[in-house]
Scaffold this motif. Structure first.
Motif, PDB file in Angstrom:
ATOM      1  N   GLN A 278       0.830  -1.206   0.000  1.00 26.95           N
ATOM      2  CA  GLN A 278       0.000   0.000   0.000  1.00 26.95           C
ATOM      3  C   GLN A 278       0.863   1.254   0.000  1.00 26.95           C
ATOM      4  N   GLN A 279       1.907   1.255   0.845  1.00 29.61           N
ATOM      5  CA  GLN A 279       2.804   2.405   0.899  1.00 29.61           C
ATOM      6  C   GLN A 279       3.587   2.563  -0.399  1.00 29.61           C
ATOM      7  N   GLU A 285       2.748   6.675  -6.818  1.00 24.93           N
ATOM      8  CA  GLU A 285       1.877   7.740  -7.307  1.00 24.93           C
ATOM      9  C   GLU A 285       2.534   9.107  -7.115  1.00 24.93           C
ATOM     10  N   TYR A 286       3.156   9.293  -5.958  1.00 24.13           N
ATOM     11  CA  TYR A 286       3.843  10.564  -5.685  1.00 24.13           C
ATOM     12  C   TYR A 286       5.022  10.754  -6.647  1.00 24.13           C
ATOM     13  N   GLN A 287       5.833   9.671  -6.838  1.00 26.44           N
ATOM     14  CA  GLN A 287       6.994   9.773  -7.719  1.00 26.44           C
ATOM     15  C   GLN A 287       6.573  10.082  -9.149  1.00 26.44           C
ATOM     16  N   GLU A 290       5.669  13.659  -9.521  1.00 28.45           N
ATOM     17  CA  GLU A 290       6.861  14.498  -9.521  1.00 28.45           C
ATOM     18  C   GLU A 290       7.631  14.399 -10.828  1.00 28.45           C
ATOM     19  N   TYR A 291       7.777  13.168 -11.323  1.00 29.44           N
ATOM     20  CA  TYR A 291       8.493  12.979 -12.592  1.00 29.44           C
ATOM     21  C   TYR A 291       7.782  13.733 -13.721  1.00 29.44           C
ATOM     22  N   HIS A 292       6.454  13.666 -13.716  1.00 30.93           N
ATOM     23  CA  HIS A 292       5.714  14.336 -14.775  1.00 30.93           C
ATOM     24  C   HIS A 292       5.742  15.856 -14.594  1.00 30.93           C
ATOM     25  N   ARG A 293       5.676  16.292 -13.337  1.00 33.09           N
ATOM     26  CA  ARG A 293       5.700  17.730 -13.065  1.00 33.09           C
ATOM     27  C   ARG A 293       7.039  18.329 -13.493  1.00 33.09           C
ATOM     28  N   LEU A 323       3.207   6.543 -16.235  1.00 31.86           N
ATOM     29  CA  LEU A 323       3.487   7.806 -16.926  1.00 31.86           C
ATOM     30  C   LEU A 323       2.741   7.935 -18.241  1.00 31.86           C
ATOM     31  N   ASN A 324       2.549   6.835 -18.944  1.00 23.76           N
ATOM     32  CA  ASN A 324       1.877   6.968 -20.247  1.00 23.76           C
ATOM     33  C   ASN A 324       0.371   7.166 -20.128  1.00 23.76           C
ATOM     34  N   GLN A 325      -0.124   7.251 -18.889  1.00 24.71           N
ATOM     35  CA  GLN A 325      -1.528   7.588 -18.686  1.00 24.71           C
ATOM     36  C   GLN A 325      -1.761   9.104 -18.778  1.00 24.71           C
TER      37      GLN A 325
END
Length: 403
Positions: A278-279, A285-287, A290-293, A323-325
């Protein structure tokens, strides 16, 4: 017809015999098929493996019977007409004797208490099994069968071979009917079991030592019982006892508490893994966000280009799938390890061919792989040039694919 000394005396481990014939056979190159006028070597048959040992200085690796003649596969020519001293591998023979008589006893208990017929028997060098006409069996029922079988062993009942006439055969309470009309041999466990069999067995049930059922499973509508007798059962107990003592010491528990302690640790580990997963999902999701931002914006496309030191191919694939989403996104991901791993991907709303781009640069790391216009992946041995591959992919993407 070869005289069967093993029927007269199953304890015979050395004997002398005349060599009737010696011939070579293409099925056993470099070995000889030897026929003796009489033999103590048991040939493969009836679910029991063959004996091994020596004829003279030659090693007997296989024994079989055909048309009443027993053939010995030997690695040396003993000389036709010679009288040779023969020796049987006694440890192997007695082990098979223990297992085989144990099978008779166990099958008889199942027949008497569960009306279950033994329809299959396998005696191997490692395991022994019987197949029974039963749908299932409970642990309690199996323990009762096991106790009854061992009670018959402890009674030390006499075991002998009978060669009854056709009329005499009808008077015996056979557990199963013979499969032949000639040379019928019945193994009698005194006042307990009568079964046609051509194998070798101890003279008393006490020599079986014990019968221990190891496990059971369903097989084609029947159940298969795996068990061990005699020295095999002791060896099975030795390693299991060592294991349980080691586990108990590791958990600082009594041996009788080892299972409960192991089960508790298993549940705790399962719960920890669930929390960890879960973590991990939350971290991913956070990474990804950030990668996309932080992605480079190039002519309306978000370009993510990353080289990792701490990820494997599976993790690259997970990141790429996330990422491809995002719309209008291209992700070029790589990881350094023993090999260089690469995953290229794009969102479905773009029309560029990622597979083509991948194939144009994968050779820079002496790699291979493939994919489709949306996602391509692979790896190579030239880890040192991984960054060069990534730089080349970005340049090609900007100047040849994004227009």
């Amino acid at each position: 017809m070869t005289k069967k000394l093993f029927w007269e005396d199953p304890y015979l481990s050395t004997f002398t015999s005349s060599v009737i014939s010696v011939e070579e056979n293409e099925n056993w190159p470099g070995k000889f098929l030897v026929v003796l006028d009489e033999t103590g070597f048991y040939p493969e048959g009836g679910g029991q493996p063959w004996d091994e040992g020596n004829i003279g200085d030659g090693y007997v690796s296989y024994v079989f019977i055909k048309d009443g003649v027993i053939y010995h596969v030997v690695d040396q020519d003993p000389g036709k007409g010679a009288i040779q001293k023969c020796r049987i591998d006694w440890d192997r023979r007695f082990d098979f004797m223990q297992q085989h008589l144990g099978q008779h006893i166990l099958s008889s208990v199942f027949e008497k208490h569960h009306n279950a017929e033994t329809v299959g028997f396998h005696l191997g060098t490692e395991t022994v099994t019987i197949d029974l006409t039963m749908d299932s069996i409970s642990d309690e029922e199996l323990q009762k069968v096991e106790l009854e079988a061992n009670n018959q062993i402890y009674k030390n009942l006499k075991v002998q071979s009978l060669f009854p006439s056709v009329e005499g055969l009808k008077e015996l309470p056979l557990r199963k009917q013979p499969t032949t009309d000639e040379d019928i041999r019945i193994i009698e466990i005194k006042d307990y079991d009568y079964s046609p069999c051509g194998g070798t067995h101890p003279a008393y049930t006490g020599e079986v030592g014990m019968v221990k059922v190891r496990k059971w499973e369903k097989v084609r509508g029947n159940i298969r019982i795996e068990f061990a007798c005699g020295l095999r059962a002791l060896k099975d107990f030795i390693w299991k006892n060592q294991q349980i003592n080691s586990i108990s010491a590791l958990l600082s528990l009594k041996d009788v508490e080892a299972y409960e302690g192991t089960e508790r640790i298993y549940r705790e580990l399962r719960d920890l893994n669930k929390k960890y997963n879960q973590q991990s999902r939350l971290l991913l999701e956070y990474q990804v966000k950030e990668y996309h931002r932080e992605a480079e914006e190039y002519q309306g496309i978000s370009l993510v280009s990353l080289v990792f030191e701490d990820k494997d191919m599976k993790q690259l694939q997970t990141l790429a799938a996330a990422l491809n989403q995002y719309p209008n996104t291209v992700a070029l991901l790589a990881a350094k390890g023993d090999k260089a791993q690469v995953v290229f991907t794009r969102s479905k709303d773009l029309s560029l061919d990622i597979s083509k781009l991948f194939k144009e640069v994968i050779g820079l790391i002496d790699g291979k792989g493939g994919g489709n216009p949306i996602t391509a992946q692979g790896g190579g041995d030239n880890v040192a040039n991984l960054q060069g591959l990534m730089d080349a992919a970005v340049i090609k993407l900007k100047h040849e694919y994004v227009k």
